[in-house]
Design an enzyme around this catalytic site. Structure first.
Site, PDB file in Angstrom:
ATOM      1  N   SER A 105      -2.557  -2.722   6.013  1.00  0.00           N
ATOM      2  CA  SER A 105      -3.889  -3.116   6.487  1.00  0.00           C
ATOM      3  C   SER A 105      -5.003  -2.250   5.906  1.00  0.00           C
ATOM      4  O   SER A 105      -4.761  -1.332   5.126  1.00  0.00           O
ATOM      5  CB  SER A 105      -3.926  -3.046   8.010  1.00  0.00           C
ATOM      6  OG  SER A 105      -3.531  -1.773   8.418  1.00  0.00           O
ATOM      7  N   LYS A 153      12.251  10.177  10.895  1.00  0.00           N
ATOM      8  CA  LYS A 153      11.665   8.831  10.876  1.00  0.00           C
ATOM      9  C   LYS A 153      12.683   7.741  11.216  1.00  0.00           C
ATOM     10  O   LYS A 153      13.692   7.605  10.511  1.00  0.00           O
ATOM     11  CB  LYS A 153      11.109   8.535   9.487  1.00  0.00           C
ATOM     12  CG  LYS A 153       9.968   9.430   9.076  1.00  0.00           C
ATOM     13  CD  LYS A 153       9.328   8.901   7.806  1.00  0.00           C
ATOM     14  CE  LYS A 153       8.043   9.627   7.525  1.00  0.00           C
ATOM     15  NZ  LYS A 153       7.316   9.027   6.401  1.00  0.00           N
ATOM     16  N   GLU A 186       4.820   7.187   2.151  1.00  0.00           N
ATOM     17  CA  GLU A 186       5.685   6.013   2.215  1.00  0.00           C
ATOM     18  C   GLU A 186       5.027   4.872   1.481  1.00  0.00           C
ATOM     19  O   GLU A 186       3.859   4.943   1.095  1.00  0.00           O
ATOM     20  CB  GLU A 186       5.950   5.599   3.664  1.00  0.00           C
ATOM     21  CG  GLU A 186       4.712   5.103   4.373  1.00  0.00           C
ATOM     22  CD  GLU A 186       4.999   4.011   5.390  1.00  0.00           C
ATOM     23  OE1 GLU A 186       6.152   3.602   5.550  1.00  0.00           O
ATOM     24  OE2 GLU A 186       4.031   3.547   6.002  1.00  0.00           O
ATOM     25  N   GLU A 190       7.829   0.552  11.680  1.00  0.00           N
ATOM     26  CA  GLU A 190       6.545   0.446  11.002  1.00  0.00           C
ATOM     27  C   GLU A 190       5.436   0.422  12.042  1.00  0.00           C
ATOM     28  O   GLU A 190       5.684   0.151  13.213  1.00  0.00           O
ATOM     29  CB  GLU A 190       6.464  -0.875  10.233  1.00  0.00           C
ATOM     30  CG  GLU A 190       7.201  -0.907   8.922  1.00  0.00           C
ATOM     31  CD  GLU A 190       6.642   0.072   7.923  1.00  0.00           C
ATOM     32  OE1 GLU A 190       5.442   0.374   7.969  1.00  0.00           O
ATOM     33  OE2 GLU A 190       7.437   0.559   7.109  1.00  0.00           O
ATOM     34  N   GLY A 191       4.243   0.670  11.580  1.00  0.00           N
ATOM     35  CA  GLY A 191       3.102   0.462  12.467  1.00  0.00           C
ATOM     36  C   GLY A 191       2.573   1.738  13.077  1.00  0.00           C
ATOM     37  O   GLY A 191       1.614   1.716  13.845  1.00  0.00           O
ATOM     38  N   ARG A 221       0.855  -1.191   0.000  1.00  0.00           N
ATOM     39  CA  ARG A 221       0.000   0.000   0.000  1.00  0.00           C
ATOM     40  C   ARG A 221       0.886   1.234   0.000  1.00  0.00           C
ATOM     41  O   ARG A 221       1.751   1.372   0.869  1.00  0.00           O
ATOM     42  CB  ARG A 221      -0.904   0.015   1.235  1.00  0.00           C
ATOM     43  CG  ARG A 221      -2.070   1.015   1.109  1.00  0.00           C
ATOM     44  CD  ARG A 221      -2.803   1.210   2.420  1.00  0.00           C
ATOM     45  NE  ARG A 221      -1.980   1.967   3.339  1.00  0.00           N
ATOM     46  CZ  ARG A 221      -1.902   1.713   4.652  1.00  0.00           C
ATOM     47  NH1 ARG A 221      -2.578   0.738   5.191  1.00  0.00           N
ATOM     48  NH2 ARG A 221      -1.128   2.448   5.419  1.00  0.00           N
ATOM     49  N   ASN A 269       4.203   0.800   2.040  1.00  0.00           N
ATOM     50  CA  ASN A 269       4.155  -0.299   3.015  1.00  0.00           C
ATOM     51  C   ASN A 269       4.152  -1.607   2.262  1.00  0.00           C
ATOM     52  O   ASN A 269       3.238  -1.867   1.477  1.00  0.00           O
ATOM     53  CB  ASN A 269       2.868  -0.226   3.837  1.00  0.00           C
ATOM     54  CG  ASN A 269       2.850   0.980   4.743  1.00  0.00           C
ATOM     55  OD1 ASN A 269       3.559   1.033   5.731  1.00  0.00           O
ATOM     56  ND2 ASN A 269       2.041   1.968   4.378  1.00  0.00           N
ATOM     57  N   ARG A 283      -7.869   7.670   4.724  1.00  0.00           N
ATOM     58  CA  ARG A 283      -7.930   7.924   6.167  1.00  0.00           C
ATOM     59  C   ARG A 283      -8.041   9.418   6.372  1.00  0.00           C
ATOM     60  O   ARG A 283      -7.295  10.183   5.756  1.00  0.00           O
ATOM     61  CB  ARG A 283      -6.643   7.455   6.842  1.00  0.00           C
ATOM     62  CG  ARG A 283      -6.695   6.070   7.376  1.00  0.00           C
ATOM     63  CD  ARG A 283      -5.339   5.653   7.898  1.00  0.00           C
ATOM     64  NE  ARG A 283      -4.303   5.812   6.897  1.00  0.00           N
ATOM     65  CZ  ARG A 283      -3.025   5.506   7.097  1.00  0.00           C
ATOM     66  NH1 ARG A 283      -2.629   5.069   8.263  1.00  0.00           N
ATOM     67  NH2 ARG A 283      -2.144   5.674   6.140  1.00  0.00           N
TER      68      ARG A 283
HETATM   69  P1  ADP Z   1       4.577   4.045   9.576  1.00  0.00           P
HETATM   70  O1  ADP Z   1       5.290   3.183   8.599  1.00  0.00           O
HETATM   71  O2  ADP Z   1       4.993   3.828  10.975  1.00  0.00           O
HETATM   72  O3  ADP Z   1       3.082   4.032   9.375  1.00  0.00           O
HETATM   73  P2  ADP Z   1       4.671   6.570   8.130  1.00  0.00           P
HETATM   74  O4  ADP Z   1       5.878   7.041   7.472  1.00  0.00           O
HETATM   75  O5  ADP Z   1       3.586   6.061   7.239  1.00  0.00           O
HETATM   76  O6  ADP Z   1       5.085   5.515   9.255  1.00  0.00           O
HETATM   77  O7  ADP Z   1       4.073   7.745   9.020  1.00  0.00           O
HETATM   78  C1  ADP Z   1       2.915   7.574   9.787  1.00  0.00           C
HETATM   79  C2  ADP Z   1       1.981   8.744   9.564  1.00  0.00           C
HETATM   80  O8  ADP Z   1       2.649   9.974   9.859  1.00  0.00           O
HETATM   81  C3  ADP Z   1       1.511   8.878   8.127  1.00  0.00           C
HETATM   82  O9  ADP Z   1       0.398   8.074   7.859  1.00  0.00           O
HETATM   83  C4  ADP Z   1       1.218  10.376   8.042  1.00  0.00           C
HETATM   84  O10 ADP Z   1      -0.075  10.661   8.574  1.00  0.00           O
HETATM   85  C5  ADP Z   1       2.286  10.980   8.947  1.00  0.00           C
HETATM   86  N1  ADP Z   1       3.457  11.372   8.131  1.00  0.00           N
HETATM   87  C6  ADP Z   1       4.504  10.587   7.794  1.00  0.00           C
HETATM   88  N2  ADP Z   1       5.371  11.238   6.997  1.00  0.00           N
HETATM   89  C7  ADP Z   1       4.882  12.453   6.800  1.00  0.00           C
HETATM   90  C8  ADP Z   1       5.315  13.602   6.065  1.00  0.00           C
HETATM   91  N3  ADP Z   1       6.457  13.601   5.371  1.00  0.00           N
HETATM   92  N4  ADP Z   1       4.536  14.710   6.108  1.00  0.00           N
HETATM   93  C9  ADP Z   1       3.380  14.723   6.810  1.00  0.00           C
HETATM   94  N5  ADP Z   1       2.915  13.689   7.528  1.00  0.00           N
HETATM   95  C10 ADP Z   1       3.643  12.556   7.534  1.00  0.00           C
HETATM   96 MG    MG Z   2       4.384   2.016   7.153  1.00  0.00          MG
END
Ligand code: ADP
Ligand code: MG
Length: 351
Positions: A26, A240, A19, A244-245, A3, A21, A326
């Site tokens: 999920s 970051k 990102e 994950e998660g 995803r 996944n 979402r």
């Molecule tokens: P994980 O793999 O733990 O889900 P993500 O990189 O998807 O980590 O980040 C989790 C959430 O944080 C994302 O779904 C988003 O809502 C927010 N987020 C992550 N990166 C960004 C970014 N560059 N700008 C704005 N919000 C972000």
């Molecule tokens: Mg992720």
């Protein structure tokens, strides 16, 4: 199965990738249900003319279709699909529907669920690398767990993962794709020229438009520069770790605090830095149990599901498999639906 998550970015006026996944992506089941629910609600509101604005969403069927294609490719009618699950699955109302959908599409395929501890106790490899769990040969392994160090309680769970990886069962994701989904690899892929190794020049150009700035924090002059940039303007970035998660990223002033502690040690290499994407703010209602309904400011994040089946040498197919949306309060950093901060939503298309 994967995803890709996107925010529409106001300054660049384009969807930008948050990102990708590749493990335990999920909400395929719930996203498909939400689409049906919102269609029903439009009917209740006596607005059937708006139904055309809601795109069809068959994420569950698409994702399960990928697992079934992998099962067929393995070519052993008695073999089963293994879901590698958490000790306690909080997302059970999403996860379980994958089993029901596989059964609906193909009554001849059986699914079993085991956590890594159980696999360490019940799993073994035959001399020709078939994975056997409790007497069942495994054709396909679908990892819904295994992406967090905490899910490996002891060496036994790591051994279980190794046994699965060494087997000829088809894994979702393969270890290569698992690694490709890490923040570090995503940051390296976004470096100029890297996409061109995998895509034609015109494709690479299109895909790279989806990337926002991603920066290494390695112990190098380039990494030093990124640290300095983040310390000066923490509001512009997200820090970051390789996790994950959800719930692990660092935002705003806290970036300064964290970097202050780790900037001179190799620990900083465990993180990457990313431009913070600023999605458009809209007004909407988040409906939650036991809470009054009120109009709030929200932002929406689009997830696009896909399935890929292939070997190291060639790709048998790569398919779009539906979407999810979402929506969360604009004031919160992360949109955890399970954490109660965000809600599942539907896409409404307009010109
Ligand atoms: P994980 O793999 O733990 O889900 P993500 O990189 O998807 O980590 O980040 C989790 C959430 O944080 C994302 O779904 C988003 O809502 C927010 N987020 C992550 N990166 C960004 C970014 N560059 N700008 C704005 N919000 C972000
Ligand atoms: Mg992720």
């Amino acid at each position: 199965m994967f995803r890709c998550d996107y925010f529409y970015s106001v300054p660049s006026q384009i969807a930008q990738q948050v990102e990708i996944n590749t493990i335990a992506s999920s909400f395929g089941a719930l996203a498909a249900r939400i689409s049906v629910m919102h269609r029903y609600v439009l009917g209740e509101l006596r607005k059937p003319e708006l139904l055309g604005h809601l795109p069809e969403n068959d994420a569950l069927a698409g994702l399960c279709g990928g697992m079934i294609a992998a099962w067929d490719a393995y070519g052993c009618p008695k073999a089963v699909i293994l879901f590698v699950v958490e000790d306690v699955t909080y997302n059970i109302c999403d996860q379980r529907f994958h089993e029901y959908e596989i059964r609906r599409q193909r009554p001849d395929i059986h699914v079993i669920r085991r956590n890594l501890t159980q696999i360490s106790q019940q799993g073994c490899l035959t001399s020709d690398k078939r994975l056997i769990i409790d007497g069942d040969e495994i054709a396909v392994v679908y990892f819904r767990a295994g992406y967090e160090p905490g899910q490996y309680h002891s060496e036994a769970e790591w051994e279980a993962r190794l046994t699965v990886e060494r087997s000829k069962a088809i894994k979702s994701p393969s270890i290569h794709y698992h690694l490709a989904g890490t923040k570090k690899v995503q940051q390296e892929i976004a470096r100029p020229g890297v996409l061109n190794k995998f895509l034609s020049d015109s494709e690479a150009k299109l895909v790279s438009q989806l990337f926002t700035g991603l920066y290494t924090l390695d112990m190098s002059p380039e990494g030093d520069q990124a640290v300095q940039m983040a310390m000066e303007n923490p509001e512009r970035f997200v820090l970051k770790p390789q996790r994950e998660g959800g719930g692990n990223n660092v935002y705003g002033q806290e970036i300064r605090t964290v970097l202050e502690k780790i900037k001179d040690s190799q620990e900083r290499e465990a993180y990457i830095l990313m431009d913070r994407i600023r999605p458009p703010i809209q007004q909407n209602y988040l409906i939650r149990a036991h809470e009054p309904v009120k109009l709030v400011e929200v932002v929406s994040e689009l997830g696009i599901f896909g399935t890929i089946l292939g070997t190291a040498k060639d790709i048998q197919f790569s398919k779009f498999a539906g979407h999810m949306l979402r929506t969360k309060l604009s004031s919160v950093n992360e949109g955890g639906v399970a954490a109660g901060l965000g809600a599942l939503d539907s896409v409404f298309l307009f010109d």
